[in-house]
Motif scaffolding. Structure first.
Motif, short mmCIF file in Angstrom:
data_model
loop_
_atom_site.label_atom_id
_atom_site.label_comp_id
_atom_site.label_asym_id
_atom_site.label_seq_id
_atom_site.Cartn_x
_atom_site.Cartn_y
_atom_site.Cartn_z
N GLU A 158 78.55 34.52 46.41
CA GLU A 158 77.19 34.09 46.65
C GLU A 158 76.40 34.27 45.38
O GLU A 158 76.56 35.28 44.67
CB GLU A 158 76.54 34.94 47.75
N LYS A 159 75.52 33.33 45.08
CA LYS A 159 74.67 33.45 43.90
C LYS A 159 73.62 34.52 44.14
O LYS A 159 73.09 34.65 45.24
CB LYS A 159 74.00 32.12 43.60
N GLY A 160 73.33 35.22 43.06
CA GLY A 160 72.23 36.17 43.09
C GLY A 160 70.98 35.52 42.53
O GLY A 160 70.74 34.33 42.72
N ASP A 161 70.22 36.30 41.79
CA ASP A 161 68.95 35.80 41.27
C ASP A 161 69.07 35.09 39.92
O ASP A 161 68.24 34.26 39.59
CB ASP A 161 67.97 36.98 41.12
N ILE A 162 70.11 35.41 39.16
CA ILE A 162 70.25 34.82 37.81
C ILE A 162 71.68 34.34 37.57
O ILE A 162 72.35 34.78 36.65
CB ILE A 162 69.81 35.81 36.70
N PRO A 163 72.19 33.39 38.35
CA PRO A 163 73.58 32.97 38.20
C PRO A 163 73.84 32.00 37.04
O PRO A 163 75.00 31.77 36.67
CB PRO A 163 73.86 32.27 39.53
N GLU A 164 72.79 31.45 36.48
CA GLU A 164 72.97 30.41 35.46
C GLU A 164 73.73 30.96 34.25
O GLU A 164 73.38 31.99 33.69
CB GLU A 164 71.61 29.87 35.01
N GLY A 165 74.75 30.24 33.85
CA GLY A 165 75.55 30.64 32.70
C GLY A 165 76.70 31.56 33.03
O GLY A 165 77.46 31.94 32.13
N TYR A 166 76.82 31.89 34.33
CA TYR A 166 77.89 32.80 34.77
C TYR A 166 78.68 32.18 35.91
O TYR A 166 78.18 31.32 36.64
CB TYR A 166 77.30 34.12 35.28
#
Lengths: 115, 111
Positions: A56-64
């Motif tokens: 599940e994505k958290g608050d800052i998934p961009e780039g990971y």
């Protein structure tokens, strides 16, 4: 005693490199988390997983991205590292029964520097 | 949405003085609140949770729903209390265990 082990304590990578951060827990926990810890910003959740192959994505998934092929292992992947990903990365785990109590067990952290 | 605010980035007190680390939250449901601590060169670990209403290492914290606060208090600070403290919130009834953390307060206790 619960043990959450992050394989690399310190890493230095170059911009554009692919980076793998590994986390292993030995207590059969269902939930695993990757946080990023930055001074003045606290802990921010990147991704979490509550079961094998689930994420599940958290608050800052961009780039990971993440991978959880086995219950005990949760990997964080930086496909193309950038300097703004220089940070301390914390892995944590908890069993479902502890989800109710809110107790997370943390690793020692992986300090990543991207040049 | 939920939010945890720790207004003090840095806090310094002398040994033996009372200390209070502030934590405010916003959440429309019924939250569960926690304090986590990270001593120098150690892992982040749970200090206490509001449900337990316990005192750990002399620290206490009371959930005040009217003021939406969960301040951490200790009447007589010790040098070994120097650490980074994080307030965290869990959505009440959530089984995923996801926590929302504040930005942290670095406590320094001078001798």
């Amino acid at each position: 005693d619960v043990k959450v082990t992050q394989s690399s304590r310190y890493l230095v990578k170059r911009t554009g490199e692919k980076v793998f951060l590994e986390c292993v827990q030995d207590m059969d926990h269902e939930n695993m988390f990757w946080y990023r810890q930055d001074p003045g910003l606290g802990l921010r959740l990147i991704y979490f997983s509550y079961d094998v192959k689930m994420k599940e994505k958290g608050d800052i998934p961009e780039g990971y991205s993440v991978s959880r092929e086995k219950k005990e292992r949760f990997s964080l992947i930086l496909e193309s590292a950038s300097t703004n990903q220089t940070s301390m990365y914390l892995c944590a785990s908890s069993p479902i029964r502890k989800s109710v109590t809110g107790e997370l067990f943390f690793g020692e952290g992986s300090r990543l520097t991207v040049l | 949405a939920q939010r945890v605010t720790q207004p003090e980035k840095l806090l310094s007190v002398f040994k033996g003085a009372p200390v209070e680390l502030k934590c405010n939250y916003s959440y429309s449901g019924s939250p569960e609140l926690f304090w986590y601590v990270q001593y120098s060169r150690q892992r982040l670990q749970l200090l206490l949770r509001h449900i337990s209403r316990e005192s750990i290492k002399g620290f206490t914290a009371d959930l005040n729903k009217g003021e939406t606060s969960f301040h951490l208090k200790k009447p007589f600070a010790q040098e070994e209390d120097s650490a980074m403290y994080y307030c965290a919130l869990k959505r009440g009834g959530s089984t995923l265990g996801r926590l929302y953390f504040g930005r942290g307060t670095q406590l320094t206790v001078w001798p």
